[in-house]
Design an enzyme around this catalytic site. Structure first.
Site, PDB file in Angstrom:
ATOM      1  CG  HIS A  57      -1.788   1.231   1.254  1.00 37.09           C
ATOM      2  ND1 HIS A  57      -2.966   1.318   0.541  1.00 37.09           N
ATOM      3  CD2 HIS A  57      -1.637   2.430   1.864  1.00 37.09           C
ATOM      4  CE1 HIS A  57      -3.501   2.504   0.722  1.00 37.09           C
ATOM      5  NE2 HIS A  57      -2.713   3.205   1.523  1.00 37.09           N
TER       6      HIS A  57
ATOM      7  CG  ASP B 241     -11.821   4.438   6.019  1.00 38.53           C
ATOM      8  OD1 ASP B 241     -11.307   5.268   6.783  1.00 38.53           O
ATOM      9  OD2 ASP B 241     -11.572   4.386   4.805  1.00 38.53           O
TER      10      ASP B 241
ATOM     11  NE  ARG C 213      -9.810  11.240   9.313  1.00 38.30           N
ATOM     12  CZ  ARG C 213      -8.976  10.434   8.630  1.00 38.30           C
ATOM     13  NH1 ARG C 213      -9.405   9.268   8.180  1.00 38.30           N
ATOM     14  NH2 ARG C 213      -7.737  10.792   8.412  1.00 38.30           N
TER      15      ARG C 213
ATOM     16  CB  SER D 275      -8.367   5.816   7.488  1.00 42.11           C
ATOM     17  OG  SER D 275      -8.732   5.909   6.149  1.00 42.11           O
TER      18      SER D 275
ATOM     19  CE  LYS E  94      -8.993   2.954   3.168  1.00 39.70           C
ATOM     20  NZ  LYS E  94      -9.190   4.355   3.083  1.00 39.70           N
TER      21      LYS E  94
HETATM   22  N1  URA Z   1      -5.762   7.553   2.892  1.00 41.19           N
HETATM   23  C1  URA Z   1      -6.759   6.889   3.527  1.00 41.19           C
HETATM   24  O1  URA Z   1      -7.227   5.866   3.054  1.00 41.19           O
HETATM   25  N2  URA Z   1      -7.189   7.403   4.693  1.00 41.19           N
HETATM   26  C2  URA Z   1      -6.689   8.507   5.260  1.00 41.19           C
HETATM   27  O2  URA Z   1      -7.120   8.903   6.326  1.00 41.19           O
HETATM   28  C3  URA Z   1      -5.664   9.188   4.578  1.00 41.19           C
HETATM   29  C4  URA Z   1      -5.224   8.683   3.385  1.00 41.19           C
END
Ligand code: URA
Length: 434
Positions: A82, A161, A168, A183, A187
């Site tokens: 990632h 999320d 946010r 966050s 995922k």
């Molecule tokens: N990428 C994400 O998936 N979440 C965040 O909070 C910031 C960047």
């Protein structure tokens, strides 16, 4: 349990219990907890922080808020990668076939681009016919037989999320390490990765502008991964200039293919080899990074990497001929070379602005519903430390609309700082964590 009390606890700096966190995530996802209370809690978290236990509990609660991918039908260790997002970051398209050719199972869900950063799924769609959606059976079969499948993230992956991230975004609570880390990791965990290599970007084109912040974020994400039983390592890499030269979907695919052929830009090649080597070690293909690097370099040299790319494209319905005939990736109608008045060394490049130039040309999304143009973008010709002679272009714009061309030209000419002294070139990889 009452949301009011949970907000009150965090306001006073108390650590939230797992039960409280589960209650918040379930309540907010189902709509029982209203936005105004969730906003208040997010702001309290922003100011009072969360310890690693709370952050792990939040990550797991968000991961479990929707479908948890069950990849148990895929044999072997599934290793994911990632990136926290940058400009010109096409590493997944290079890494996927590279590590798959070495024996790692790549069962990957990727996202689309938003704002100045691109997304792997948009880039893959520049390959004619490439399908980014597969049935679960196809996904499992491709990874078992061919070691690679990359699909678009499903709508029900970590829905908590998705909802919290949108909140946010409008309550100025994005830039908090615990919230970012949970966050991202929610995922990754929901998408079934057993081992994760994180590429945490740092610099003018990244979320984290300072090394210290990036290291902090990486440490928290590695901690979360390990706490929830996923082997996790992180590489902190430079994003003070675009990775490689190309920024824009089809342009980046072409550069990724060139890298798999062994003719890629130095920084993209080096970063990909580093990330791929960590994936090989986590995937237990070998036990040593140096040995992994030798394997990866050999796979590029002997053509197995490019063969695996063709196999992968064919499996997902794409036109394999595009690997050798770049015209098939699509081309913008026009190009313009950008020439500055100054001569001298490139002292710095505002990478975010290069991403913004590509965005205004139509390569990226202003918002989630924007339609993008896969053929447009920017190819820079000069990177930090390069010398610009009189009349030499710093970049080429690929465009279809004149109004967009003008806006991109103005952004690009302001993104470069030129000096007469030889500047220090940034280090590509700052640190390894894990
Ligand atoms: N990428 C994400 O998936 N979440 C965040 O909070 C910031 C960047």
């Amino acid at each position: 349990m009452r949301m009011y009390e949970i907000i009150e606890h965090k306001k006073k700096g108390k650590a939230l219990s797992k039960e409280e966190i589960d209650y918040v995530i379930q309540g907010y996802t189902s709509g029982i907890i209203p936005d105004y209370q969730m906003s208040a809690l997010l702001m309290a978290i922003y100011f009072k922080g969360m310890n690693i236990e709370e952050t792990s509990d939040l990550t797991l609660a968000m991961a479990k808020s929707g479908n948890m991918m069950d990849l148990s039908l895929i044999r072997g260790i599934k290793v994911d990668k990632h990136s926290t997002g940058g400009v010109g970051d096409k590493t997944t398209i290079v890494l996927g076939p590279l590590v798959a050719a070495a024996g790692v199972k790549v069962a990957k869900m990727s996202g689309r681009g938003l704002g100045h950063t691109g997304g792997t799924i948009d880039k893959l769609e520049a390959i004619p016919g490439f399908k980014v959606e597969l049935t679960m059976d196809q996904f499992v079969e491709h990874v078992n037989k061919h070691h690679i499948a990359v699909v678009s993230q499903s709508g029900n992956l970590a829905p908590a999320d998705k909802k919290i991230y949108a909140l946010r975004d409008v309550t100025a609570t994005v830039d908090n390490i615990s919230l970012i880390a949970s966050s991202i990791m929610s995922k990754k965990i929901a998408s079934g990765a057993e081992a994760i290599v994180l590429d945490v970007k740092c610099g003018s084109g990244a979320f984290m502008k300072e090394t210290e912040e990036a290291v902090n974020l990486a440490e928290v994400m590695v901690d979360i991964g390990n706490q929830v039983g996923r082997k996790t390592v992180a590489v902190i890499s430079d994003m003070n200039q675009p990775l490689g030269y190309a920024v824009g979907n089809a342009l980046e695919v072409k550069e990724a293919i060139e890298t798999l052929k062994g003719h890629g830009p130095k920084d993209l090649t080096e970063l990909t080899i580093t990330l791929a080597s960590h994936m090989l070690v986590l995937g237990e293909v070998c036990s040593d990074i140096k040995e992994a690097e030798i394997i990866i370099k050999e796979i590029i040299k002997n053509g197995k990497a490019i063969d695996k790319l063709k196999e992968w494209i064919a499996l997902q319905g794409g036109d394999v001929n595009a690997v050798d005939n770049y015209e098939l990736l699509g081309k913008s109608k026009y190009t313009e070379k950008i020439i500055l008045e100054d001569t001298g060394y490139v002292y710095s490049i505002n990478a975010e602005e290069i991403g913004r130039a590509a965005l205004v040309l139509g390569a990226g999304r202003e918002n989630k519903t924007s339609v993008i143009d896969l053929t447009v973008g920017v190819v820079i010709h000069k990177k930090i430390g390069d010398y610009i002679r009189e009349g030499e272009a710093i970049a080429t714009i690929y465009y279809n609309e004149t109004a967009q061309q003008k806006a991109a030209r103005s952004i690009l000419t302001n993104a470069y700082v030129i000096t007469q002294e030889v500047p220090k070139t940034p280090q590509l990889i700052y640190k390894f964590i894990g």
